[in-house]
Write a protein that holds these residues in place. Structure first.
Motif, PDB file in Angstrom:
ATOM      1  N   PRO A  79       0.819  -1.225   0.000  1.00  0.00           N
ATOM      2  CA  PRO A  79       0.000   0.000   0.000  1.00  0.00           C
ATOM      3  C   PRO A  79       0.849   1.270   0.000  1.00  0.00           C
ATOM      4  O   PRO A  79       0.507   2.251  -0.664  1.00  0.00           O
ATOM      5  N   LEU A  80       1.994   1.245   0.722  1.00  0.00           N
ATOM      6  CA  LEU A  80       2.882   2.415   0.725  1.00  0.00           C
ATOM      7  C   LEU A  80       3.478   2.633  -0.664  1.00  0.00           C
ATOM      8  O   LEU A  80       3.602   3.764  -1.129  1.00  0.00           O
ATOM      9  N   ALA A  81       3.854   1.522  -1.310  1.00  0.00           N
ATOM     10  CA  ALA A  81       4.439   1.623  -2.657  1.00  0.00           C
ATOM     11  C   ALA A  81       3.408   2.113  -3.666  1.00  0.00           C
ATOM     12  O   ALA A  81       3.741   2.834  -4.605  1.00  0.00           O
ATOM     13  N   GLU A  82       2.149   1.709  -3.461  1.00  0.00           N
ATOM     14  CA  GLU A  82       1.087   2.196  -4.349  1.00  0.00           C
ATOM     15  C   GLU A  82       0.910   3.699  -4.174  1.00  0.00           C
ATOM     16  O   GLU A  82       0.730   4.430  -5.145  1.00  0.00           O
ATOM     17  N   ALA A  83       0.973   4.153  -2.927  1.00  0.00           N
ATOM     18  CA  ALA A  83       0.780   5.577  -2.643  1.00  0.00           C
ATOM     19  C   ALA A  83       1.934   6.412  -3.193  1.00  0.00           C
ATOM     20  O   ALA A  83       1.726   7.497  -3.732  1.00  0.00           O
ATOM     21  N   SER A  84       3.179   5.901  -3.077  1.00  0.00           N
ATOM     22  CA  SER A  84       4.351   6.697  -3.469  1.00  0.00           C
ATOM     23  C   SER A  84       4.670   6.587  -4.957  1.00  0.00           C
ATOM     24  O   SER A  84       5.434   7.384  -5.486  1.00  0.00           O
ATOM     25  N   GLY A  85       4.114   5.564  -5.629  1.00  0.00           N
ATOM     26  CA  GLY A  85       4.447   5.352  -7.035  1.00  0.00           C
ATOM     27  C   GLY A  85       5.596   4.373  -7.225  1.00  0.00           C
ATOM     28  O   GLY A  85       5.913   3.994  -8.344  1.00  0.00           O
ATOM     29  N   ASP A  86       6.236   3.947  -6.121  1.00  0.00           N
ATOM     30  CA  ASP A  86       7.293   2.946  -6.218  1.00  0.00           C
ATOM     31  C   ASP A  86       6.771   1.613  -6.744  1.00  0.00           C
ATOM     32  O   ASP A  86       7.547   0.757  -7.173  1.00  0.00           O
ATOM     33  N   ALA A 123      -3.776  -2.282  -8.823  1.00  0.00           N
ATOM     34  CA  ALA A 123      -4.672  -1.513  -9.697  1.00  0.00           C
ATOM     35  C   ALA A 123      -3.939  -0.357 -10.369  1.00  0.00           C
ATOM     36  O   ALA A 123      -4.167  -0.060 -11.536  1.00  0.00           O
ATOM     37  N   ARG A 124      -3.022   0.240  -9.631  1.00  0.00           N
ATOM     38  CA  ARG A 124      -2.323   1.406 -10.200  1.00  0.00           C
ATOM     39  C   ARG A 124      -1.477   1.051 -11.412  1.00  0.00           C
ATOM     40  O   ARG A 124      -1.296   1.856 -12.325  1.00  0.00           O
ATOM     41  N   GLN A 125      -0.950  -0.174 -11.435  1.00  0.00           N
ATOM     42  CA  GLN A 125      -0.169  -0.603 -12.596  1.00  0.00           C
ATOM     43  C   GLN A 125      -1.060  -0.698 -13.837  1.00  0.00           C
ATOM     44  O   GLN A 125      -0.619  -0.435 -14.949  1.00  0.00           O
ATOM     45  N   LEU A 126      -2.315  -1.083 -13.605  1.00  0.00           N
ATOM     46  CA  LEU A 126      -3.256  -1.229 -14.722  1.00  0.00           C
ATOM     47  C   LEU A 126      -3.731   0.111 -15.261  1.00  0.00           C
ATOM     48  O   LEU A 126      -4.373   0.178 -16.298  1.00  0.00           O
ATOM     49  N   ALA A 127      -3.428   1.170 -14.525  1.00  0.00           N
ATOM     50  CA  ALA A 127      -3.837   2.495 -14.979  1.00  0.00           C
ATOM     51  C   ALA A 127      -2.936   2.971 -16.114  1.00  0.00           C
ATOM     52  O   ALA A 127      -3.236   3.938 -16.794  1.00  0.00           O
ATOM     53  N   ARG A 128      -1.807   2.269 -16.290  1.00  0.00           N
ATOM     54  CA  ARG A 128      -0.904   2.647 -17.380  1.00  0.00           C
ATOM     55  C   ARG A 128      -1.430   2.122 -18.705  1.00  0.00           C
ATOM     56  O   ARG A 128      -1.832   0.965 -18.802  1.00  0.00           O
ATOM     57  N   GLY A 157      -6.751   0.443  -2.911  1.00  0.00           N
ATOM     58  CA  GLY A 157      -7.501   1.692  -3.040  1.00  0.00           C
ATOM     59  C   GLY A 157      -8.560   1.545  -4.114  1.00  0.00           C
ATOM     60  O   GLY A 157      -8.705   0.474  -4.687  1.00  0.00           O
ATOM     61  N   LEU A 158      -9.296   2.585  -4.357  1.00  0.00           N
ATOM     62  CA  LEU A 158     -10.309   2.520  -5.409  1.00  0.00           C
ATOM     63  C   LEU A 158      -9.653   2.505  -6.778  1.00  0.00           C
ATOM     64  O   LEU A 158      -8.667   3.187  -7.006  1.00  0.00           O
ATOM     65  N   MET A 159     -10.186   1.699  -7.686  1.00  0.00           N
ATOM     66  CA  MET A 159      -9.652   1.702  -9.043  1.00  0.00           C
ATOM     67  C   MET A 159     -10.142   2.966  -9.724  1.00  0.00           C
ATOM     68  O   MET A 159     -11.343   3.193  -9.844  1.00  0.00           O
ATOM     69  N   SER A 160      -9.189   3.791 -10.170  1.00  0.00           N
ATOM     70  CA  SER A 160      -9.585   5.112 -10.650  1.00  0.00           C
ATOM     71  C   SER A 160     -10.056   5.064 -12.094  1.00  0.00           C
ATOM     72  O   SER A 160     -10.964   5.789 -12.478  1.00  0.00           O
ATOM     73  N   ASP A 161      -9.447   4.214 -12.908  1.00  0.00           N
ATOM     74  CA  ASP A 161      -9.776   4.210 -14.330  1.00  0.00           C
ATOM     75  C   ASP A 161     -10.176   2.803 -14.776  1.00  0.00           C
ATOM     76  O   ASP A 161      -9.385   2.064 -15.335  1.00  0.00           O
TER      77      ASP A 161
END
Ligand code: C2E
Ligand code: MG
Ligand code: MG
Ligand code: MG
Length: 291
Positions: A79-86, A123-128, A157-161
């Motif tokens: 979760p920390l890595a998701e928040a920071s972008g790492d 989820a954040r990786q899938l936003a790319r 977190g919530l999936m944004s896209d």
């Protein structure tokens, strides 16, 4: 005993909260560059087909050992890595390492034709926009058939896209990569995913598995989630199985695949292949079922 004076408990509370925040900050700073420093590794947990307990794959789970902070669990640092972008650099490393392992195991003959390694993707990786394309290029460059890799979509977190995530996953499923929705039924892994995302597998969260023997509601929930998955043409994996009765109940309700400490904990790559060599089905037959 008397309750502690008000000021005392508040002070203790804020001190622990402060310590927690300091620790989080420390972890977040240590996370940057952790893969390059060689502090990360993958552990592999077997997945078994319940009807015959044949090994069908492994989930790759990230392990991080920091020289001062020690072993830190992915439940804390992801979760920390998701928040920071790492998470982007870490996710890349995980994919590379998983592919390297697939290549290794194929060469050693450990990896049968119906075996896959599943990688958790945030989820954040899938936003790319180029996630799927990048992944497929990496596979092609290593001449690894796509079916040896699987993806588990996890999120904190919530999936944004959702639309882009859908596109990325569609590209992967079209290429023959199995996509699972992880931790189904908890947190943010919701019914909206079923409606929007193309996937082939639904993973029942451990929360519904751990109390199966004691809790009738959980038995009904596990059964209903399994039916739901089947009704949309998907397979079901149950995670966190720790006892034979849990595995037997899940087998009886038609859950295809099982994963959990009852079979094996996540293991380093070399121990995993050793475990596979020595694996013998041992789940009792249906006649002795207790739940
Ligand atoms: P997850 O994907 O749902 O993985 C299952 C977690 O349950 C793992 O914890 C696994 O070690 C644990 N587990 C498996 N069987 C049992 C069991 O029988 N009993 C109990 N109590 N636990 C069991 P782990 O390795 O600590 O990972 C926690 C979470 O961190 C994962 O949950 C996943 O969401 C995330 N994660 C791990 N590796 C990665 C990664 O490479 N990338 C991303 N984005 N997330 C990851
Ligand atoms: Mg997972
Ligand atoms: Mg899971
Ligand atoms: Mg889970």
């Amino acid at each position: 005993a008397l309750p502690p004076p008000h000021g005392f408990s508040v002070q203790c509370y804020s001190e622990t909260l402060e310590a927690q925040q300091r620790h989080r900050l420390h972890v977040q700073q240590a996370l940057r560059g952790a893969t390059e420093r060689g502090e990360m590794s993958l552990a592999f947990q077997p997945k078994l087909r319940l009807v015959d307990q044949r090994i069908t794959g492994a989930e790759a789970l990230l392990r991080w050992h920091h020289p001062e902070l020690g072993q830190i669990s992915p439940g804390m640092f992801i979760p920390l890595a998701e928040a920071s972008g790492d998470i982007f650099a870490i996710g890349e490393w995980v994919l590379e390492e998983a592919m390297r392992t697939i290549a290794d195991w194929r060469q050693q003959g450990v990896l049968g034709d119906n075996f896959h390694i599943a990688v958790n993707v945030a989820a954040r990786q899938l936003a790319r926009k180029d996630f799927a394309e990048g992944l497929l290029c990496q596979l092609a460059a290593r001449r690894i058939p796509a079916r040896f890799l699987a993806i588990e979509v996890t999120e904190s977190g919530l999936m944004s896209d959702m639309q882009n995530a859908r596109q990325q996953l569609a590209q992967l499923t079209q290429a023959n990569i199995a996509v699972a929705i992880d931790d189904f039924g908890t947190g943010h892994s919701s019914l909206a995913y079923i409606k929007t995302l193309p996937f082939s597998t639904l993973k029942i969260d451990r929360a519904f598995v751990m109390d199966l023997e004691e809790c009738d509601v959980d038995r009904q929930l596990a059964r209903t989630i399994t039916q739901l998955a089947h009704s949309v043409g998907c397979n079901v994996v149950a995670e966190g199985i720790e006892t034979a009765p849990q595995a037997m109940y899940l087998r009886r309700i038609g859950c295809e695949t099982a994963q959990g400490y009852y079979f094996s904990r996540p293991l380093p790559a070399n121990e995993f292949t050793h475990w596979c060599d020595n694996w013998h089905p041992h789940l009792p037959s249906t006649t002795t079922e207790t739940v």
